[in-house]
Write a protein that holds these residues in place. Structure first.
Motif, PDB file in Angstrom:
ATOM      1  N   LEU A  59     -47.559  -3.583 -32.269  1.00 53.60           N
ATOM      2  CA  LEU A  59     -47.579  -4.991 -31.888  1.00 53.60           C
ATOM      3  C   LEU A  59     -48.977  -5.423 -31.448  1.00 53.60           C
ATOM      4  N   MET A  60     -49.661  -4.562 -30.717  1.00 52.60           N
ATOM      5  CA  MET A  60     -51.025  -4.901 -30.282  1.00 52.60           C
ATOM      6  C   MET A  60     -51.946  -5.075 -31.488  1.00 52.60           C
ATOM      7  N   ASP A  61     -51.757  -4.230 -32.493  1.00 52.11           N
ATOM      8  CA  ASP A  61     -52.541  -4.374 -33.723  1.00 52.11           C
ATOM      9  C   ASP A  61     -52.162  -5.671 -34.449  1.00 52.11           C
ATOM     10  N   LYS A  62     -50.880  -5.966 -34.494  1.00 49.92           N
ATOM     11  CA  LYS A  62     -50.398  -7.166 -35.188  1.00 49.92           C
ATOM     12  C   LYS A  62     -50.948  -8.430 -34.549  1.00 49.92           C
ATOM     13  N   PHE A  63     -50.934  -8.488 -33.221  1.00 48.53           N
ATOM     14  CA  PHE A  63     -51.413  -9.673 -32.519  1.00 48.53           C
ATOM     15  C   PHE A  63     -52.919  -9.627 -32.252  1.00 48.53           C
ATOM     16  N   LYS A  64     -53.559  -8.518 -32.629  1.00 51.79           N
ATOM     17  CA  LYS A  64     -55.007  -8.346 -32.463  1.00 51.79           C
ATOM     18  C   LYS A  64     -55.423  -8.663 -31.022  1.00 51.79           C
ATOM     19  N   THR A  65     -54.769  -7.983 -30.101  1.00 54.47           N
ATOM     20  CA  THR A  65     -55.006  -8.261 -28.687  1.00 54.47           C
ATOM     21  C   THR A  65     -55.166  -6.968 -27.893  1.00 54.47           C
ATOM     22  N   ASP A  66     -55.939  -7.056 -26.808  1.00 53.32           N
ATOM     23  CA  ASP A  66     -56.094  -5.938 -25.880  1.00 53.32           C
ATOM     24  C   ASP A  66     -55.167  -6.067 -24.675  1.00 53.32           C
ATOM     25  N   ILE A  67     -54.397  -7.149 -24.635  1.00 51.28           N
ATOM     26  CA  ILE A  67     -53.396  -7.313 -23.585  1.00 51.28           C
ATOM     27  C   ILE A  67     -52.171  -7.968 -24.219  1.00 51.28           C
ATOM     28  N   LEU A  68     -51.038  -7.315 -24.071  1.00 51.21           N
ATOM     29  CA  LEU A  68     -49.802  -7.726 -24.738  1.00 51.21           C
ATOM     30  C   LEU A  68     -48.716  -7.968 -23.701  1.00 51.21           C
ATOM     31  N   CYS A  69     -47.867  -8.946 -23.962  1.00 50.71           N
ATOM     32  CA  CYS A  69     -46.723  -9.206 -23.084  1.00 50.71           C
ATOM     33  C   CYS A  69     -45.434  -9.109 -23.892  1.00 50.71           C
ATOM     34  N   ILE A  70     -44.515  -8.251 -23.443  1.00 51.60           N
ATOM     35  CA  ILE A  70     -43.203  -8.109 -24.062  1.00 51.60           C
ATOM     36  C   ILE A  70     -42.159  -8.350 -22.979  1.00 51.60           C
ATOM     37  N   ARG A  71     -41.273  -9.305 -23.201  1.00 46.78           N
ATOM     38  CA  ARG A  71     -40.203  -9.494 -22.226  1.00 46.78           C
ATOM     39  C   ARG A  71     -39.016  -8.637 -22.624  1.00 46.78           C
ATOM     40  N   VAL A 385     -46.631  -2.421 -10.656  1.00 46.72           N
ATOM     41  CA  VAL A 385     -45.836  -3.638 -10.555  1.00 46.72           C
ATOM     42  C   VAL A 385     -46.587  -4.665  -9.708  1.00 46.72           C
ATOM     43  N   SER A 386     -46.635  -5.900 -10.206  1.00 42.25           N
ATOM     44  CA  SER A 386     -47.282  -6.968  -9.442  1.00 42.25           C
ATOM     45  C   SER A 386     -46.357  -7.405  -8.309  1.00 42.25           C
ATOM     46  N   ILE A 387     -46.915  -7.495  -7.118  1.00 46.04           N
ATOM     47  CA  ILE A 387     -46.099  -7.881  -5.960  1.00 46.04           C
ATOM     48  C   ILE A 387     -46.140  -9.389  -5.730  1.00 46.04           C
ATOM     49  N   LYS A 388     -46.895 -10.121  -6.567  1.00 44.47           N
ATOM     50  CA  LYS A 388     -46.895 -11.585  -6.500  1.00 44.47           C
ATOM     51  C   LYS A 388     -47.424 -12.136  -7.823  1.00 44.47           C
ATOM     52  N   ASN A 389     -47.214 -13.401  -8.057  1.00 43.04           N
ATOM     53  CA  ASN A 389     -47.785 -14.058  -9.234  1.00 43.04           C
ATOM     54  C   ASN A 389     -49.309 -14.031  -9.152  1.00 43.04           C
ATOM     55  N   THR A 390     -49.955 -13.811 -10.287  1.00 37.36           N
ATOM     56  CA  THR A 390     -51.414 -13.797 -10.299  1.00 37.36           C
ATOM     57  C   THR A 390     -51.914 -14.117 -11.700  1.00 37.36           C
ATOM     58  N   THR A 391     -53.212 -14.181 -11.824  1.00 33.33           N
ATOM     59  CA  THR A 391     -53.840 -14.442 -13.120  1.00 33.33           C
ATOM     60  C   THR A 391     -54.856 -13.335 -13.400  1.00 33.33           C
ATOM     61  N   VAL A 392     -54.799 -12.768 -14.590  1.00 31.68           N
ATOM     62  CA  VAL A 392     -55.733 -11.720 -15.011  1.00 31.68           C
ATOM     63  C   VAL A 392     -56.256 -12.064 -16.396  1.00 31.68           C
ATOM     64  N   ALA A 393     -57.572 -12.060 -16.549  1.00 34.43           N
ATOM     65  CA  ALA A 393     -58.226 -12.339 -17.835  1.00 34.43           C
ATOM     66  C   ALA A 393     -57.774 -13.683 -18.419  1.00 34.43           C
ATOM     67  N   GLY A 394     -57.474 -14.633 -17.537  1.00 36.90           N
ATOM     68  CA  GLY A 394     -57.056 -15.948 -17.991  1.00 36.90           C
ATOM     69  C   GLY A 394     -55.586 -16.060 -18.339  1.00 36.90           C
ATOM     70  N   TYR A 395     -54.818 -14.971 -18.108  1.00 35.99           N
ATOM     71  CA  TYR A 395     -53.381 -14.979 -18.430  1.00 35.99           C
ATOM     72  C   TYR A 395     -52.555 -14.925 -17.150  1.00 35.99           C
ATOM     73  N   PHE A 396     -51.414 -15.569 -17.205  1.00 31.11           N
ATOM     74  CA  PHE A 396     -50.475 -15.551 -16.089  1.00 31.11           C
ATOM     75  C   PHE A 396     -49.701 -14.243 -16.090  1.00 31.11           C
ATOM     76  N   ILE A 397     -49.716 -13.557 -14.963  1.00 31.43           N
ATOM     77  CA  ILE A 397     -48.950 -12.313 -14.794  1.00 31.43           C
ATOM     78  C   ILE A 397     -47.905 -12.563 -13.710  1.00 31.43           C
ATOM     79  N   PRO A 398     -46.624 -12.725 -14.090  1.00 31.67           N
ATOM     80  CA  PRO A 398     -45.596 -13.057 -13.101  1.00 31.67           C
ATOM     81  C   PRO A 398     -45.340 -11.915 -12.115  1.00 31.67           C
ATOM     82  N   LYS A 399     -44.895 -12.296 -10.942  1.00 35.62           N
ATOM     83  CA  LYS A 399     -44.459 -11.299  -9.955  1.00 35.62           C
ATOM     84  C   LYS A 399     -43.375 -10.417 -10.569  1.00 35.62           C
ATOM     85  N   GLY A 400     -43.474  -9.103 -10.325  1.00 34.82           N
ATOM     86  CA  GLY A 400     -42.486  -8.163 -10.858  1.00 34.82           C
ATOM     87  C   GLY A 400     -42.818  -7.626 -12.237  1.00 34.82           C
ATOM     88  N   SER A 401     -43.938  -8.052 -12.820  1.00 38.05           N
ATOM     89  CA  SER A 401     -44.326  -7.541 -14.146  1.00 38.05           C
ATOM     90  C   SER A 401     -44.632  -6.050 -14.075  1.00 38.05           C
TER      91      SER A 401
END
Length: 516
Positions: A59-71, A385-401
């Motif tokens: 998936l990382m290759d498909k989306f050509k990304t160094d940071i991937l989000c899968i729910r 695990v993130s203990i609160k909502n934050t932003t990394v590299a311009g992306y939203f990282i929800p609490k509990g990720s």
């Protein structure tokens, strides 16, 4: 087909249990990734694309990304990172935000309810165990005191390979040695010796090889590692945990844990009883230290769980790295020649390599570091695990990720490493006078991680790996078996280990009196 039906059934079950959550109002987007289905996320794709780590990297290759989000499931965002710069944002710049661990069934079972330093969530239990492990178990003073225990295993390793070589010598002009077996059992026996003051299984084979019980125990330890943080379906649907074992992970994990505990728990109970009766009054090993720790006093369950974690943390990376290094060296003999030359220059041939030689064995350590980079044992670091909502590299990282750093992706990132798929130890050699270290705080690769959740046993792990590789290279000449033209360096489909255990021909290269 039956598995697909089960997954479809899951969809309807969870559609009736979980409400749809409103999307966040955060102005930053989630990292790129596949579009999740309502209620279940991408769980069907994960279930149908095994092994999961290869699906994720594809998936990382498909989306050509160094940071991937899968729910996965109704609300768990799994964030995967393969960029050193972004990884440092997570584990250095925002270390305090990503300091916890997820509630994962495998970790719960192995740590007996999150009692250990590596698997506990952020809180008082983690803080307590971190102090005990760092200051009492893995302190420089304790490691120095237990050096004779490690030396004993280095001697027995040499003895076993020598005996095998002599036994087979007439037939093949050398001995066929299973490097994987030798490396794994060396690591297991070494940590058992440090924990219990002796081998867990004293009665081995006459030639020094492992007994059937030892083989079963080591196999169970690696079986336990296979299911730790292994993306089990039940981890993302906690309301059904314990009620349904869709992928069979829980049943298999409980089976191997039962084997591990069947051997160690009675020994620990017996030692606790000996201390309670006053028959033992001095601390000789790591088990004694845990039992006699004064403030706070540890429970038997905490002691047993922490010992399992120590064993799991000790046996995987060193044995896997050494197997890959020997395989790479056999296919490119110049690498082996350079390692042998360094050992002859630093140690000579009139004594055996010792731990005091390690600072000067820079090429040996560079070979190990290159194996950690290119051939990690696990595809991902244990999740944060993130203990609160934050932003990394311009992306939203929800609490509990759940944040997974990709050992494979970081170590093979073409933007970081030139010719990343080539095994080249020279890339790790530093200026003359400086030592090669096996860790990388810049996270261009992961050997021991970094930050507050970094491995507390960096020194011990580096020592074990270096002595294992240095010992078998100094003590023996190694060749490809006669029926092969080269070693097949193919990865297993299910993990990152060699698809077939490495078997090589050994011949003694030191004076006879040095072999026990």
């Amino acid at each position: 087909m039956s598995s697909i039906i089960i997954v479809i059934f899951i969809i309807f079950v969870f559609a009736s249990i979980f409400p749809i959550k409103k999307s966040s109002s955060n102005p930053h987007p989630l990292p790129p990734g596949p579009t999740p289905l309502p209620f279940i996320g991408c769980i069907i794709q994960m279930f149908l694309n095994q092994p999961t780590f290869r699906w994720i990297h594809n998936l990382m290759d498909k989306f050509k990304t160094d940071i991937l989000c899968i729910r996965l499931g109704p609300s768990t965002h799994v964030i995967v990172v393969s960029s050193p710069k972004i990884a440092c944002e997570f584990l250095k710049k925002q270390d305090n935000v990503f300091i916890s661990r997820p509630e994962i069934l495998s970790a719960f079972l192995i740590s007996d309810g999150y009692l250990t330093v590596g698997m506990a969530q952020f809180g008082d239990q983690w803080k307590k165990m971190r102090r005990i492990v760092s200051n009492s178990l893995l302190s420089p003073q304790v490691q120095k005191r237990l050096q004779p225990n490690r030396d004993r295993e280095a001697t027995l390793l040499l003895q076993y390979i020598y005996n095998q070589t002599n036994k087979q010598d007439n037939a093949i002009n050398g001995g066929l040695i299973n490097i994987r077996m030798v490396a794994r059992h060396f690591c297991a026996n070494l940590i058992w010796n440090m924990i219990y003051g002796k081998r867990l299984f004293e009665k081995g084979m006459e030639d020094g090889g492992p007994s059937e019980e030892e083989v079963a125990h080591v196999s169970a330890l690696f079986g336990t590692l296979k299911y730790l943080y292994a993306f089990s379906i039940s981890d993302y649907f906690p309301r059904l945990r314990g009620k349904a074992d869709f992928d069979g992970h829980e049943k298999k994990l409980r089976a191997v844990l039962e084997i591990v505990r069947a051997y160690q728990d009675p020994l620990i109970d017996e030692r606790i009883q000996v201390w309670n009766t006053g028959a033992r009054t001095e601390t000789y090993d790591l088990l004694d230290i845990l039992i006699k720790h004064g403030s706070p006093k540890l429970t038997p369950n905490e002691i047993k769980a922490q010992i399992i974690e120590i064993m799991l943390a000790t046996i995987d990376n060193p044995s896997n790295a050494v197997e890959w290094v020997i395989g790479e060296m056999l296919n490119e003999p110049m690498l082996l020649e350079k390692a042998v030359h360094e050992l002859d220059h630093v140690v000579g041939r009139n004594r055996l390599v010792e731990e005091r030689d390690i600072p000067q064995l820079n090429y040996i350590k560079a070979c190990i570091k290159e194996a950690f980079r290119l051939h990690p044992f696990a595809p991902f670091n244990p999740p944060h695990v993130s203990i609160k909502n934050t932003t990394v590299a311009g992306y939203f990282i929800p609490k509990g990720s759940h944040v997974h750093l990709s050992r494979r992706g970081l170590g093979r990132n073409p933007n970081t490493w030139k010719d990343p798929l080539r095994f080249n130890p020279d890339r790790h050699l530093v200026k003359e006078g400086k030592q090669v270290v096996l860790s990388d705080d810049e996270l261009k690769m992961i050997s021991f991680s970094t930050g507050k959740r970094g491995c507390p046993g960096v020194s011990l792990g580096s020592t074990i790996t270096t002595m294992l590789l240095a010992g078998i290279i100094q003590g023996f000449c190694w060749e490809i078996p006669g029926n092969q033209s080269s070693i097949e360096l193919a990865e297993s489909n299910d993990d990152l280990s060699l698809a077939k255990p490495l078997v090589a021909v050994s011949k003694p290269r030191l004076p006879r009196h040095l072999y026990p």
